[in-house]
Design an enzyme around this catalytic site. Structure first.
Site, PDB file in Angstrom:
ATOM      1  N   ASP A  29      20.422  49.276 -16.665  1.00  0.00           N
ATOM      2  CA  ASP A  29      19.320  49.897 -17.393  1.00  0.00           C
ATOM      3  C   ASP A  29      18.059  49.081 -17.141  1.00  0.00           C
ATOM      4  OD1 ASP A  29      21.063  51.792 -18.454  1.00  0.00           O
ATOM      5  OD2 ASP A  29      21.545  50.523 -20.170  1.00  0.00           O
ATOM      6  N   GLU A  31      15.931  47.685 -19.043  1.00  0.00           N
ATOM      7  CA  GLU A  31      15.764  46.468 -19.838  1.00  0.00           C
ATOM      8  C   GLU A  31      16.728  45.358 -19.429  1.00  0.00           C
ATOM      9  OE1 GLU A  31      18.646  49.095 -22.065  1.00  0.00           O
ATOM     10  OE2 GLU A  31      16.710  49.409 -21.126  1.00  0.00           O
ATOM     11  N   ARG A  32      17.746  45.690 -18.640  1.00  0.00           N
ATOM     12  CA  ARG A  32      18.717  44.679 -18.207  1.00  0.00           C
ATOM     13  C   ARG A  32      18.467  44.182 -16.795  1.00  0.00           C
ATOM     14  NH1 ARG A  32      24.319  46.858 -20.801  1.00  0.00           N
ATOM     15  NH2 ARG A  32      23.627  46.635 -22.918  1.00  0.00           N
ATOM     16  N   HIS A  37      15.312  45.602  -9.462  1.00  0.00           N
ATOM     17  CA  HIS A  37      16.450  46.292  -8.873  1.00  0.00           C
ATOM     18  C   HIS A  37      16.666  45.818  -7.440  1.00  0.00           C
ATOM     19  CE1 HIS A  37      17.146  48.757 -12.307  1.00  0.00           C
ATOM     20  NE2 HIS A  37      15.845  48.975 -12.385  1.00  0.00           N
ATOM     21  N   LYS A  52      22.440  62.470 -14.155  1.00  0.00           N
ATOM     22  CA  LYS A  52      21.899  62.425 -12.797  1.00  0.00           C
ATOM     23  C   LYS A  52      22.984  62.453 -11.712  1.00  0.00           C
ATOM     24  CE  LYS A  52      17.552  60.275 -13.927  1.00  0.00           C
ATOM     25  NZ  LYS A  52      16.614  59.223 -13.587  1.00  0.00           N
ATOM     26  N   CYS A  70      26.348  46.564 -11.710  1.00  0.00           N
ATOM     27  CA  CYS A  70      25.949  46.719 -13.104  1.00  0.00           C
ATOM     28  C   CYS A  70      25.658  45.342 -13.691  1.00  0.00           C
ATOM     29  CB  CYS A  70      27.039  47.425 -13.904  1.00  0.00           C
ATOM     30  SG  CYS A  70      28.547  46.456 -14.105  1.00  0.00           S
ATOM     31  N   GLN A  74      28.418  40.411 -12.258  1.00  0.00           N
ATOM     32  CA  GLN A  74      28.387  39.000 -11.913  1.00  0.00           C
ATOM     33  C   GLN A  74      29.581  38.220 -12.444  1.00  0.00           C
ATOM     34  OE1 GLN A  74      24.681  37.986 -13.648  1.00  0.00           O
ATOM     35  NE2 GLN A  74      25.273  38.735 -15.638  1.00  0.00           N
TER      36      GLN A  74
END
Length: 75
Positions: A29, A31-32, A37, A52, A70, A74
């Protein structure tokens, strides 16, 4: 043709003898994604991913490997 899902690290992906024809899908998202990106990736944020999905299917036509990243990738 058999399809499979597996987890591999970024370094494992880079070490493949035959690099796959890939599409990288960044599902973080906004905010994350503190560092931005992934360059060259397709951004389909998880908060509206399902809505989508038809667009994503079109965007990855011809790719034989999809790599999803995502916020928890990690770990």
């Amino acid at each position: 043709m058999a399809r499979s899902i597996s987890y591999i690290t970024g370094s494992q992906l880079l070490s493949l003898k035959r690099p796959p024809n890939i599409a990288i899908i960044d599902v973080r998202d906004d905010e994350r994604s503190y560092d931005g990106h992934i360059a060259g990736s397709l951004h389909y944020a998880s908060d509206n991913f399902v809505d989508k999905m038809p667009n994503l299917v079109q965007a990855v036509k011809g790719k034989d490997t999809l790599v999803f990243h995502c916020a928890l990738s990690q770990f």
